[in-house]
Design a protein around this motif. Structure first.
Motif, PDB file in Angstrom:
ATOM      1  N   THR A 114      61.553  52.853  60.611  1.00  0.00           N
ATOM      2  CA  THR A 114      63.007  52.469  60.582  1.00  0.00           C
ATOM      3  C   THR A 114      63.613  51.903  61.900  1.00  0.00           C
ATOM      4  N   PRO A 115      64.724  51.711  61.722  1.00  0.00           N
ATOM      5  CA  PRO A 115      65.365  51.125  63.017  1.00  0.00           C
ATOM      6  C   PRO A 115      65.393  52.415  64.042  1.00  0.00           C
ATOM      7  N   ARG A 116      65.751  53.369  63.488  1.00  0.00           N
ATOM      8  CA  ARG A 116      65.778  54.837  64.223  1.00  0.00           C
ATOM      9  C   ARG A 116      64.485  55.181  65.016  1.00  0.00           C
ATOM     10  N   GLY A 117      63.606  54.722  64.021  1.00  0.00           N
ATOM     11  CA  GLY A 117      62.348  55.286  64.545  1.00  0.00           C
ATOM     12  C   GLY A 117      61.616  54.680  65.743  1.00  0.00           C
ATOM     13  N   LYS A 118      62.086  53.154  65.405  1.00  0.00           N
ATOM     14  CA  LYS A 118      61.546  52.094  66.561  1.00  0.00           C
ATOM     15  C   LYS A 118      62.672  52.406  67.877  1.00  0.00           C
ATOM     16  N   ALA A 119      63.874  52.955  67.646  1.00  0.00           N
ATOM     17  CA  ALA A 119      64.824  53.191  68.771  1.00  0.00           C
ATOM     18  C   ALA A 119      63.988  54.353  69.742  1.00  0.00           C
ATOM     19  N   LEU A 120      63.634  55.460  68.753  1.00  0.00           N
ATOM     20  CA  LEU A 120      63.218  56.531  69.470  1.00  0.00           C
ATOM     21  C   LEU A 120      61.982  56.267  70.152  1.00  0.00           C
ATOM     22  N   LEU A 121      61.261  55.517  69.815  1.00  0.00           N
ATOM     23  CA  LEU A 121      60.013  54.999  70.505  1.00  0.00           C
ATOM     24  C   LEU A 121      60.120  54.502  71.902  1.00  0.00           C
ATOM     25  N   LEU A 122      61.118  53.507  71.631  1.00  0.00           N
ATOM     26  CA  LEU A 122      61.307  52.293  72.732  1.00  0.00           C
ATOM     27  C   LEU A 122      62.221  52.990  73.789  1.00  0.00           C
ATOM     28  N   HIS A 123      62.969  54.130  73.305  1.00  0.00           N
ATOM     29  CA  HIS A 123      64.297  54.391  74.120  1.00  0.00           C
ATOM     30  C   HIS A 123      64.315  55.971  74.070  1.00  0.00           C
ATOM     31  N   PRO A 124      62.814  56.539  74.536  1.00  0.00           N
ATOM     32  CA  PRO A 124      62.826  58.242  74.276  1.00  0.00           C
ATOM     33  C   PRO A 124      64.075  58.968  75.083  1.00  0.00           C
ATOM     34  N   THR A 125      64.341  59.759  74.393  1.00  0.00           N
ATOM     35  CA  THR A 125      65.470  60.771  75.166  1.00  0.00           C
ATOM     36  C   THR A 125      65.084  62.247  74.832  1.00  0.00           C
ATOM     37  N   GLY A 126      65.593  63.419  75.203  1.00  0.00           N
ATOM     38  CA  GLY A 126      65.613  64.538  75.131  1.00  0.00           C
ATOM     39  C   GLY A 126      64.169  65.151  75.069  1.00  0.00           C
ATOM     40  N   ARG A 127      63.782  65.933  74.134  1.00  0.00           N
ATOM     41  CA  ARG A 127      62.606  66.596  74.143  1.00  0.00           C
ATOM     42  C   ARG A 127      61.670  65.477  74.078  1.00  0.00           C
ATOM     43  N   PHE A 128      61.636  64.574  73.334  1.00  0.00           N
ATOM     44  CA  PHE A 128      60.605  63.565  73.103  1.00  0.00           C
ATOM     45  C   PHE A 128      60.349  62.982  74.878  1.00  0.00           C
ATOM     46  N   ALA A 129      61.367  62.633  75.359  1.00  0.00           N
ATOM     47  CA  ALA A 129      61.136  62.004  76.774  1.00  0.00           C
ATOM     48  C   ALA A 129      60.741  63.189  77.694  1.00  0.00           C
ATOM     49  N   ASP A 130      61.046  64.280  77.532  1.00  0.00           N
ATOM     50  CA  ASP A 130      60.326  65.432  78.377  1.00  0.00           C
ATOM     51  C   ASP A 130      59.012  65.669  78.163  1.00  0.00           C
ATOM     52  N   ALA A 131      58.413  65.321  76.716  1.00  0.00           N
ATOM     53  CA  ALA A 131      57.045  65.606  76.302  1.00  0.00           C
ATOM     54  C   ALA A 131      56.254  64.508  76.768  1.00  0.00           C
ATOM     55  N   LEU A 132      56.762  63.117  76.645  1.00  0.00           N
ATOM     56  CA  LEU A 132      56.211  61.931  77.467  1.00  0.00           C
ATOM     57  C   LEU A 132      55.940  62.118  78.912  1.00  0.00           C
ATOM     58  N   ALA A 133      56.776  62.705  79.643  1.00  0.00           N
ATOM     59  CA  ALA A 133      56.588  62.831  80.932  1.00  0.00           C
ATOM     60  C   ALA A 133      55.602  63.821  81.642  1.00  0.00           C
ATOM     61  N   VAL A 134      55.311  64.896  80.453  1.00  0.00           N
ATOM     62  CA  VAL A 134      54.298  65.569  80.701  1.00  0.00           C
ATOM     63  C   VAL A 134      53.143  65.032  80.634  1.00  0.00           C
ATOM     64  N   LEU A 135      52.858  64.302  79.393  1.00  0.00           N
ATOM     65  CA  LEU A 135      51.618  63.495  79.298  1.00  0.00           C
ATOM     66  C   LEU A 135      51.201  62.610  80.319  1.00  0.00           C
ATOM     67  N   ASP A 136      52.253  61.736  80.718  1.00  0.00           N
ATOM     68  CA  ASP A 136      52.185  60.757  81.712  1.00  0.00           C
ATOM     69  C   ASP A 136      51.945  61.129  83.231  1.00  0.00           C
ATOM     70  N   SER A 137      52.102  62.727  83.326  1.00  0.00           N
ATOM     71  CA  SER A 137      52.170  63.300  84.653  1.00  0.00           C
ATOM     72  C   SER A 137      50.522  63.400  85.169  1.00  0.00           C
ATOM     73  N   VAL A 138      49.505  62.933  84.455  1.00  0.00           N
ATOM     74  CA  VAL A 138      48.203  63.065  84.899  1.00  0.00           C
ATOM     75  C   VAL A 138      48.066  62.057  85.916  1.00  0.00           C
ATOM     76  N   CYS A 139      48.781  61.172  86.111  1.00  0.00           N
ATOM     77  CA  CYS A 139      48.563  60.244  87.345  1.00  0.00           C
ATOM     78  C   CYS A 139      49.560  60.300  88.142  1.00  0.00           C
ATOM     79  N   THR A 140      50.877  60.923  87.813  1.00  0.00           N
ATOM     80  CA  THR A 140      51.995  60.708  88.605  1.00  0.00           C
ATOM     81  C   THR A 140      52.366  61.869  89.590  1.00  0.00           C
ATOM     82  N   ASP A 141      52.140  63.079  89.082  1.00  0.00           N
ATOM     83  CA  ASP A 141      52.480  64.075  89.677  1.00  0.00           C
ATOM     84  C   ASP A 141      51.536  65.065  90.656  1.00  0.00           C
TER      85      ASP A 141
END
Length: 403
Positions: free
Chosen positions: A303-330
């Motif tokens: 849906t348009p909301r599903g696409k927006a969630l993926l391309l512009h993550p916020t809140g809990r989703f953004a936080d979870a992605l930050a943990v995932l991506d931290s393997v190279c950044t932190d």
């Protein structure tokens, strides 16, 4: 064609109280529950035959190999006690002291498609390769795959880390019972999903997650290290096979919602008639069944909301992605690091490796990127071919470092 669906697939076309990755370990984690003998490859020639059947280079083989399934205590993604399974492969030689390679496999959705419960050489080949070269090889099934209960928390680095670390602990006990010993040195590698898991394990060991084991080197292959800025955006481009983009998008949304509650209901992100897709990602459905149920493109899926969630993550989703991506950044690895990739990867696009290399360089870490070339004959997919090409090269590097 491979029988599974994975970021490493291309399916039918895919005793410590230390804190590990933010989750508390207990005295029960890493306790060996059972060990089952699986296969004996009595001679080097037997290993060679198994590996060449799936196009792995047997050039590093030296010994026969015995494999075992271990079931062990660990914690789940919410910190509760559970069990997991994994493969252990040991060289048939007279060495009493064994250095260890931990190898994380690529994405799988069917419970049986895991190193300790499958005969698929694509899944067991890395462990056979490392063990035949003289290492003890451990390959976690991860939570919820293999003989482990519950659904698999896909791309959850904290639980991947605890599953890997607790398998190392169980393997140490098991190997000790055979009159041999795992030395302190752990060489971490993995492919696709397992590439992030390898970095997570190396980070935890560097931070003192276990009083015995220490990270000696880390060599991930073709990882999706930057979901927010590379992996997710690439799903909406021609760089990624469109059907696989549909598959990975669904798995990401279902797994992260299950763990982090990132949308109110499936209809919020999935178009009709695909709102029932989450039930296919419970570990009981095989790859071909899932592929057949998916739309051919991501535009038909979301849906348009599903696409927006993926391309512009916020809140809990953004936080979870930050943990995932931290393997190279932190963190700044203090062990040797190499990042292996194949150009033109149509699943974990090369921007992931470039971003990880840059992030580590920003911490003063020299992590060379190693171009594996392209094996387009592996089902016609570059991504899967990179495991077949990468594992022998990583084995040679680990052997040089350990000699």
């Amino acid at each position: 064609m491979r029988r599974t669906l994975s970021l490493g697939i291309a399916g039918a076309l895919i005793a410590s109280s230390l804190v590990v990755a933010g989750q508390p370990a207990t005295a029960a984690t890493g306790r060996l529950v059972s060990a089952t003998a699986l296969h004996t490859y009595a001679t080097r020639a037997d290993v060679d035959a198994a590996l060449t059947a799936d196009k792995f280079d047997p050039g590093t083989d030296r010994f026969g190999v015995r494999t075992y399934r271990l079931i062990y205590r660990t914690i789940d993604a919410t910190g509760r006690q559970t069990t997991a399974s994994g493969l252990v492969a040991l060289p048939i030689n007279n060495s009493k002291q064994l250095r260890t390679v931990s190898f994380g496999h690529g994405t799988e959705i069917y419970k049986g498609d895991a190193p300790s419960t499958s005969d698929d050489v694509f899944l067991i080949g890395p462990a056979l390769t490392f063990a035949s070269a003289g290492f003890a090889a451990v390959a976690p099934d991860y939570l919820g795959l293999g003989a482990g209960p519950g659904p698999h928390p896909w791309m959850d680095v904290p639980s991947e880390t605890t599953a890997e670390l607790d398998l190392l602990r169980a393997a140490r006990v098991f190997v000790g019972g055979q009159g041999r010993q795992l030395t302190r040195d752990v060489y971490a590698s993995g492919f696709s999903q397992g590439a992030s898991a390898a970095l997570g394990l190396a980070r935890a060991l560097q931070q003192g997650a276990d009083p015995w084991f220490r990270a000696a080197a880390v060599a991930p292959i073709s990882g999706a290290y930057d979901f927010r800025h590379a992996a997710i955006p690439s799903l909406f481009t021609p760089e990624v096979n469109p059907l696989l983009a549909s598959a990975y998008t669904t798995y990401l949304l279902v797994a992260f919602d299950r763990l982090h509650d990132i949308y109110p209901d499936p209809g919020y992100v999935f178009q009709r008639p695909y709102v029932g897709l989450p039930k296919l990602f419970d570990g009981t459905h095989q790859g071909l069944e899932v592929l057949m149920a998916l739309p051919a493109t991501i535009d038909d899926l979301l849906t348009p909301r599903g696409k927006a969630l993926l391309l512009h993550p916020t809140g809990r989703f953004a936080d979870a992605l930050a943990v995932l991506d931290s393997v190279c950044t932190d963190w700044a690895p203090r062990m040797p690091v190499r990042l292996y990739y194949s150009p033109g990867d149509e699943e974990a696009v090369n921007a992931n490796t470039e971003h990880c290399h840059a992030a580590l360089a920003g911490h003063g870490v020299a992590a060379p990127t190693i171009n594996l070339g392209v094996d387009i004959d592996y089902n016609g997919f570059v991504h899967e071919g990179s495991e077949v090409l990468g594992v022998p090269q990583v084995t040679r590097w680990f052997t040089q470092l350990s000699s």
